[in-house]
Design an enzyme around this catalytic site. Structure first.
Site, mmCIF file in Angstrom:
data_model
loop_
_atom_site.group_PDB
_atom_site.id
_atom_site.type_symbol
_atom_site.label_atom_id
_atom_site.label_comp_id
_atom_site.label_asym_id
_atom_site.label_seq_id
_atom_site.Cartn_x
_atom_site.Cartn_y
_atom_site.Cartn_z
ATOM 1 N N HIS A 155 0.833 -1.217 0.000
ATOM 2 C CA HIS A 155 0.000 0.000 0.000
ATOM 3 C C HIS A 155 0.865 1.263 0.000
ATOM 4 C CE1 HIS A 155 -3.315 -2.727 1.250
ATOM 5 N NE2 HIS A 155 -2.366 -3.284 1.982
ATOM 6 N N SER A 276 14.497 21.804 -16.044
ATOM 7 C CA SER A 276 13.271 22.540 -16.333
ATOM 8 C C SER A 276 13.643 23.849 -17.017
ATOM 9 C CB SER A 276 12.536 22.819 -15.028
ATOM 10 O OG SER A 276 11.739 23.977 -15.158
ATOM 11 N N LYS A 282 15.557 22.205 -10.821
ATOM 12 C CA LYS A 282 14.937 20.917 -11.128
ATOM 13 C C LYS A 282 15.852 19.946 -11.848
ATOM 14 C CE LYS A 282 11.097 19.731 -10.841
ATOM 15 N NZ LYS A 282 9.791 20.125 -11.363
ATOM 16 N N GLU A 289 9.671 8.729 -16.836
ATOM 17 C CA GLU A 289 8.279 9.137 -17.067
ATOM 18 C C GLU A 289 7.830 8.793 -18.483
ATOM 19 O OE1 GLU A 289 7.356 13.236 -15.369
ATOM 20 O OE2 GLU A 289 9.514 13.085 -15.117
#
Ligand code: ARG
Length: 464
Positions: A155, A276, A282, A289
């Site tokens: 979980h 970024s 970043k 992804e």
């Protein structure tokens, strides 16, 4: 005039011509198409269906066309519809009327099935090779981390301590099953459809087995209708590719989480992350992804193929021309993802201290206290309740199970002795889970050793 133009009194509408032409995407089958035609022509010659001299002329014509295509000297023609008729037309332009004999005892229906199967066989082996490369990397990394403690989750809540090596070997098992699926698919693709004709075979005395042997097929299709209308092999590949992508996406999701400031378990190499355009601080896990995102398109390819084939009456239908773009996309995508995923995992650095700290902080050894009580005769359900209360008390007091004193333990149960501290020691907790398949360093090492052996063996099935 079209190669099939005899029955027609006028040309194809220009819009229709573009609409039904497949040359823009099936040209990638040119090598298979030519190899198949060379084998077919040779067999026609050996069987006396065409003369040996005619077969030779066709074979040298095709060989020259192959060289021209590879050298970029050929412009394909949309008007010639697909790769099969483009090559036949190039042949006839080059060697004259004898080129028109190539298509004897053959149809584009068995020809296209042959081409896709030949192409897919190569691509299955290439995909299996990339998967084997990933498996090797996982074995190597796991071997270096059989003792690296991290929390295991259920979980997405800290559950029990495991090792990073064990976690990696979980993925090794998934990709091992994927390998099995690819090789199963290879076996079912490895059956020659040529000789099925348009749908009903041929009256010519073909030697299908010699063509199969020359083209490296293990056997020949048993039914001409099925031979031309089967695309199960393409669907199977897309299904296997989808499952590989599903596994990659789970791994990517974990890497994305692990590289967040909240986890800080891993840091991706600069070569496998991006920045970024606005936020200078970043460092984004874009590669992971994007692989996660591309999973969707491979599922889409599988769904497209299943839907194209749904309800199609036997045998060939033009709908089936839609098989290629989806199949090619699935092949390109899964291979592309494997090519970047393996070095990304190989180059990421681990923050072992943070990982071990996370394993210590979240009561991941609570089961050990319950097991301790159970081993001392307390019924497990009762032990579970006692430890649950103990954990709640710790949470309220901002303590961990390691912080408690023996007196505090004995207050909840008098069966507890000083050896409780050994039992809840995270390293010892992991080391005690020696059950085959468990996370103990020796169990993981045994599974790594088995994995190495398996990989050696399995590689023989797709490298020759
Ligand atoms: N371009 C076609 C395909 O990809 C080749 C087979 C065409 N056969 C036919 N009867 N129209 O499926």
């Amino acid at each position: 005039m079209k190669l099939w133009g005899g029955r027609f009194t006028k040309g194809t509408d220009k819009v229709v011509e573009d609409f039904h032409s497949s040359i823009s995407f099936d040209q990638r089958l040119y090598r298979q198409d030519i190899r198949g035609s060379i084998a077919h022509a040779g067999m026609l010659g050996r069987q006396g269906i065409i003369s040996p001299a005619e077969a030779d002329a066709i074979i040298s014509g095709l060989t020259a066309i192959l060289a021209d295509i590879e050298d970029g000297r050929v412009q394909f023609d949309v008007g010639a519809e697909d790769i099969h008729m483009n090559i036949e037309k190039l042949l006839t332009d080059r060697i004259g009327d004898v080129g028109r004999k190539l298509h004897t005892a053959r149809s584009r229906n068995d020809q296209v099935a042959l081409d896709i199967k030949m192409y897919l066989k190569e691509e299955i082996c290439a995909t299996a090779g990339l998967l084997a490369g990933l498996e090797e990397t996982l074995l190597k990394l796991a071997e270096g981390h059989t003792g690296t403690i991290m929390p295991g989750y259920t979980h997405l809540q800290r559950a029990q301590p495991i090792t990073f090596g064990h976690h990696l070997m979980a993925y090794f098992r998934m990709f091992a099953r994927d390998m099995g699926r690819l090789l199963d698919c290879l076996e079912r693709t490895d059956v020659l459809p040529l000789g099925s004709g348009a749908l009903a075979g041929t009256t010519f005395d073909l030697d299908r087995n010699s063509v199969a042997a020359e083209l490296g097929f293990a056997g020949i299709t048993e039914n001409s209708l099925d031979g031309v209308s089967d695309r199960d092999f393409a669907i199977e590949f897309c299904a296997a590719a989808s499952i590989i992508m599903m596994h990659l996406s789970r791994f990517c999701e974990e890497i994305i989480l692990w590289s967040s400031a909240e986890f800080r378990f891993v840091e991706l190499d600069d070569a496998y992350s991006t920045g970024s355009s606005i936020m200078p601080q970043k460092k984004n896990p874009d590669v992971a992804e994007l692989i996660r995102g591309k999973t969707g398109r491979v599922y889409g390819d599988l769904m497209a193929l299943l839907t194209v084939m749904k309800s199609l009456p036997l045998a060939y239908n033009k709908d089936m021309q839609e098989d290629k773009e989806a199949l090619f996309d699935a092949i390109d995508t899964v291979k592309g993802c494997l090519m970047v995923f393996t070095p990304m995992v190989d180059t990421m650095t681990l923050n072992e201290t943070v990982m071990a700290q996370a394993a210590r902080g979240g009561f991941t050894n609570a089961t050990e206290v319950a097991d301790y009580l159970a081993k001392s005769g307390v019924p497990f359900r009762k032990a579970h309740e006692i430890v649950g209360k103990l954990v709640l008390d710790c949470i309220n007091r901002g303590k961990s199970l390691e912080d408690l004193t023996l007196e505090e333990y004995r207050e909840v149960s008098p069966v507890i002795e000083a050896d409780i501290f050994d039992a809840i020691n995270i390293e010892k907790c992991v080391a005690a889970r020696r059950v085959p398949g468990g996370p103990a360093p020796e169990a993981v090492q045994a599974s790594i050793d088995k994995g190495k052996q398996w990989l050696q063996e399995i590689k023989k099935r797709f490298t020759s």
